[in-house]
Design a protein around this motif. Structure first.
Motif, PDB file in Angstrom:
ATOM      1  N   LYS A   1       0.836  -1.212   0.000  1.00 35.72           N
ATOM      2  CA  LYS A   1       0.000   0.000   0.000  1.00 35.72           C
ATOM      3  C   LYS A   1       0.865   1.255   0.000  1.00 35.72           C
TER       4      LYS A   1
ATOM      5  N   ARG B   1       2.568   1.713  -3.416  1.00 38.03           N
ATOM      6  CA  ARG B   1       1.597   2.151  -4.430  1.00 38.03           C
ATOM      7  C   ARG B   1       1.231   3.617  -4.231  1.00 38.03           C
TER       8      ARG B   1
ATOM      9  N   SER C   1       2.661  -0.171  -9.473  1.00 34.01           N
ATOM     10  CA  SER C   1       1.395   0.120 -10.137  1.00 34.01           C
ATOM     11  C   SER C   1       0.294  -0.737  -9.538  1.00 34.01           C
ATOM     12  N   THR C   2      -0.913  -0.245  -9.658  1.00 27.73           N
ATOM     13  CA  THR C   2      -2.067  -0.989  -9.167  1.00 27.73           C
ATOM     14  C   THR C   2      -2.555  -1.894 -10.296  1.00 27.73           C
TER      15      THR C   2
END
Length: 131
Positions: A73, A76, A82-83
């Motif tokens: 988390k 990101r 990247s998600t």
């Protein structure tokens, strides 16, 4: 080294070096049968270290999973990772692409069969022989 290995190394080092863990085990409420084995053991710190390693495994795994989630988390939010696309949408897109590809191949096959039938139709006659 993965986080779980690092935690295991730190905790095991303390147990092998002779940290008295008996009061801690009693505080945790472990059964007397387990505590007495370690209290009365002639094998020294090795057995204690192994037992504590096994007892602590669920907690170490929990910390590893929580730490990994937190780290992902954080990375990101900072733009270092990247998600991924949502799984449902990803699978739907792949299924649609596959469906289109199969439809194209079926059309190509149908067209080739139609061509072959037309070619063959002119060469073969299905008239009854008159005797």
């Amino acid at each position: 080294m993965n986080p779980d290995g690092f935690q295991g190394l730190l905790t095991s080092t303390g147990w092998v070096r002779g940290v008295n863990v008996i009061p801690f085990l009693e505080l945790l409420g472990l059964p007397d049968s387990v505590v007495n084995i370690l209290k009365n053991s002639q094998s020294g710190n090795a057995l204690t270290a192994y037992a504590m390693f096994k007892i602590a495994t669920p907690a170490r795994y929990t910390v590893t999973l929580g730490g990994t989630s937190f780290t992902v988390k954080y990375l990101r939010s900072r733009g270092y990772m990247s998600t991924p696309p949502p799984v449902k949408e990803y699978l739907q897109d792949r299924m649609e692409e596959t469906k289109e590809l199969i439809t194209e191949k079926m059309e190509e096959t149908k067209d080739r069969l139609t061509e072959k039938l037309q070619e063959t139709k002119g060469k073969v006659s299905f008239k009854k022989k008159v005797e």
